[in-house]
Design a protein around this motif. Sequence first.
Motif, PDB file in Angstrom:
ATOM      1  N   MET A   1       0.850  -1.167   0.000  1.00 33.87           N
ATOM      2  CA  MET A   1       0.000   0.000   0.000  1.00 33.87           C
ATOM      3  C   MET A   1       0.894   1.228   0.000  1.00 33.87           C
ATOM      4  O   MET A   1       1.837   1.317   0.765  1.00 33.87           O
ATOM      5  CB  MET A   1      -0.916  -0.027   1.226  1.00 33.87           C
ATOM      6  CG  MET A   1      -1.857   1.148   1.274  1.00 33.87           C
ATOM      7  SD  MET A   1      -2.977   1.158   2.694  1.00 33.87           S
ATOM      8  CE  MET A   1      -3.929  -0.297   2.410  1.00 33.87           C
ATOM      9  N   SER A   2       0.576   2.182  -0.851  1.00 35.05           N
ATOM     10  CA  SER A   2       1.386   3.397  -0.935  1.00 35.05           C
ATOM     11  C   SER A   2       1.087   4.320   0.241  1.00 35.05           C
ATOM     12  O   SER A   2       0.072   4.183   0.926  1.00 35.05           O
ATOM     13  CB  SER A   2       1.108   4.127  -2.250  1.00 35.05           C
ATOM     14  OG  SER A   2      -0.157   4.747  -2.203  1.00 35.05           O
ATOM     15  N   VAL A   3       1.969   5.259   0.476  1.00 34.95           N
ATOM     16  CA  VAL A   3       1.792   6.232   1.550  1.00 34.95           C
ATOM     17  C   VAL A   3       0.521   7.036   1.314  1.00 34.95           C
ATOM     18  O   VAL A   3      -0.259   7.263   2.240  1.00 34.95           O
ATOM     19  CB  VAL A   3       3.018   7.162   1.652  1.00 34.95           C
ATOM     20  CG1 VAL A   3       2.783   8.280   2.644  1.00 34.95           C
ATOM     21  CG2 VAL A   3       4.260   6.369   2.023  1.00 34.95           C
ATOM     22  N   LEU A   4       0.297   7.444   0.084  1.00 31.56           N
ATOM     23  CA  LEU A   4      -0.900   8.222  -0.247  1.00 31.56           C
ATOM     24  C   LEU A   4      -2.173   7.433   0.060  1.00 31.56           C
ATOM     25  O   LEU A   4      -3.114   7.969   0.631  1.00 31.56           O
ATOM     26  CB  LEU A   4      -0.875   8.643  -1.716  1.00 31.56           C
ATOM     27  CG  LEU A   4      -2.046   9.487  -2.193  1.00 31.56           C
ATOM     28  CD1 LEU A   4      -2.144  10.766  -1.376  1.00 31.56           C
ATOM     29  CD2 LEU A   4      -1.898   9.810  -3.661  1.00 31.56           C
ATOM     30  N   THR A   6      -2.492   5.035   2.242  1.00 35.59           N
ATOM     31  CA  THR A   6      -2.585   4.912   3.693  1.00 35.59           C
ATOM     32  C   THR A   6      -3.179   6.176   4.304  1.00 35.59           C
ATOM     33  O   THR A   6      -4.063   6.113   5.159  1.00 35.59           O
ATOM     34  CB  THR A   6      -1.201   4.639   4.311  1.00 35.59           C
ATOM     35  OG1 THR A   6      -0.665   3.453   3.726  1.00 35.59           O
ATOM     36  CG2 THR A   6      -1.285   4.477   5.813  1.00 35.59           C
ATOM     37  N   VAL A   7      -2.725   7.338   3.849  1.00 39.68           N
ATOM     38  CA  VAL A   7      -3.244   8.612   4.349  1.00 39.68           C
ATOM     39  C   VAL A   7      -4.723   8.744   3.993  1.00 39.68           C
ATOM     40  O   VAL A   7      -5.536   9.119   4.835  1.00 39.68           O
ATOM     41  CB  VAL A   7      -2.434   9.808   3.791  1.00 39.68           C
ATOM     42  CG1 VAL A   7      -3.108  11.123   4.113  1.00 39.68           C
ATOM     43  CG2 VAL A   7      -1.015   9.776   4.324  1.00 39.68           C
ATOM     44  N   LYS A   8      -5.090   8.414   2.766  1.00 40.20           N
ATOM     45  CA  LYS A   8      -6.497   8.490   2.351  1.00 40.20           C
ATOM     46  C   LYS A   8      -7.363   7.591   3.213  1.00 40.20           C
ATOM     47  O   LYS A   8      -8.459   7.967   3.611  1.00 40.20           O
ATOM     48  CB  LYS A   8      -6.650   8.091   0.884  1.00 40.20           C
ATOM     49  CG  LYS A   8      -6.217   9.149  -0.090  1.00 40.20           C
ATOM     50  CD  LYS A   8      -6.456   8.666  -1.497  1.00 40.20           C
ATOM     51  CE  LYS A   8      -6.124   9.696  -2.519  1.00 40.20           C
ATOM     52  NZ  LYS A   8      -6.388   9.219  -3.887  1.00 40.20           N
TER      53      LYS A   8
END
Length: 54
Positions: A1-4, A6-8
């Motif tokens: 999972m990308s950082v973006l 995860t934040v979303k």
Amino acid sequence: MSVLETVKQKVGIGDEEPTHECEECGREFSSDADADSYWFQCPECGSEDLAELD
């Protein structure tokens, strides 16, 4: 999972159903980018060979 992603997910906007699938790596994802846009590519591998899911 990308950082973006995860934040979303933490903010509560990452619960969208996948709308596209990468033909190269098989990743399913959603994108708000226009299909003709430079930014319309697989977030996993960067491929532009994508199929729209039903």
